[in-house]
Design a protein around this motif. Sequence first.
Motif, PDB file in Angstrom:
ATOM      1  N   THR A   1      15.188  49.621  23.456  1.00 22.88           N
ATOM      2  CA  THR A   1      14.726  49.686  22.068  1.00 22.88           C
ATOM      3  C   THR A   1      13.253  50.044  21.982  1.00 22.88           C
ATOM      4  O   THR A   1      12.799  50.539  20.949  1.00 22.88           O
TER       5      THR A   1
ATOM      6  N   ARG B   1      19.762  49.808  26.586  1.00 24.99           N
ATOM      7  CA  ARG B   1      21.028  50.352  26.092  1.00 24.99           C
ATOM      8  C   ARG B   1      22.150  49.790  26.967  1.00 24.99           C
ATOM      9  O   ARG B   1      21.892  49.243  28.043  1.00 24.99           O
TER      10      ARG B   1
ATOM     11  N   GLN C   1      25.278  54.223  25.230  1.00 24.54           N
ATOM     12  CA  GLN C   1      24.832  54.130  23.842  1.00 24.54           C
ATOM     13  C   GLN C   1      23.992  52.880  23.597  1.00 24.54           C
ATOM     14  O   GLN C   1      24.053  51.919  24.335  1.00 24.54           O
TER      15      GLN C   1
ATOM     16  N   VAL D   1      22.851  49.329  21.915  1.00 22.25           N
ATOM     17  CA  VAL D   1      23.576  48.107  21.575  1.00 22.25           C
ATOM     18  C   VAL D   1      23.500  47.887  20.073  1.00 22.25           C
ATOM     19  O   VAL D   1      22.409  47.929  19.496  1.00 22.25           O
ATOM     20  N   GLU D   2      24.631  47.672  19.438  1.00 22.69           N
ATOM     21  CA  GLU D   2      24.669  47.409  17.991  1.00 22.69           C
ATOM     22  C   GLU D   2      24.457  45.925  17.733  1.00 22.69           C
ATOM     23  O   GLU D   2      24.991  45.082  18.453  1.00 22.69           O
ATOM     24  N   GLY D   3      23.666  45.596  16.727  1.00 23.55           N
ATOM     25  CA  GLY D   3      23.530  44.213  16.284  1.00 23.55           C
ATOM     26  C   GLY D   3      22.598  43.336  17.082  1.00 23.55           C
ATOM     27  O   GLY D   3      22.526  42.141  16.862  1.00 23.55           O
ATOM     28  N   GLN D   4      21.879  43.882  18.052  1.00 24.16           N
ATOM     29  CA  GLN D   4      20.893  43.120  18.842  1.00 24.16           C
ATOM     30  C   GLN D   4      19.539  43.784  18.665  1.00 24.16           C
ATOM     31  O   GLN D   4      19.448  44.984  18.515  1.00 24.16           O
ATOM     32  N   SER D   5      18.480  42.997  18.698  1.00 26.58           N
ATOM     33  CA  SER D   5      17.126  43.563  18.713  1.00 26.58           C
ATOM     34  C   SER D   5      16.130  42.512  19.073  1.00 26.58           C
ATOM     35  O   SER D   5      16.420  41.378  19.188  1.00 26.58           O
TER      36      SER D   5
END
Length: 134
Positions: free
Chosen positions: A26, A57, A128, A130-134
């Motif tokens: 990220t 990722r 790809q 990662v969706e929903g994490q940060s």
Amino acid sequence: MSASNPKTMTVKRPGRAIRSPEGVATSPFWVEMLLEGGADGENTAMRATLEPGTITRWHTHPRGQLLYVLSGYGLAQNEGGPVETLRAGDAVWFAPGERHWHGAAGDSPFSYISIQPVENGSIVEWLQPVEGQS
């Protein structure tokens, strides 16, 4: 990879950290190469330091990966599994080809040593975000 593991005892001193390539997490993080393998089966080892909230990722390693947590709090997940909290002293093994991600918790920097063997000149395949994490 053209480097090869040293053939005799070798000491690397700290201080040669570089920024990770763009697009593998990220945000860029610090990476210090400790051992650079080039031939199949040779190990590559690095120390990584991530700022709070920085995660990689999804990715895989052709011969697996060992993470050893040095400091801070981190997170890791394999595909289909729960998000695990990581702390200093934890060791995490990801099997060859296992889709996973890892990174710093939102409120803590995170530092670890990563060891992964080389196969066909590669140590990682980036996938790809990662969706929903940060």
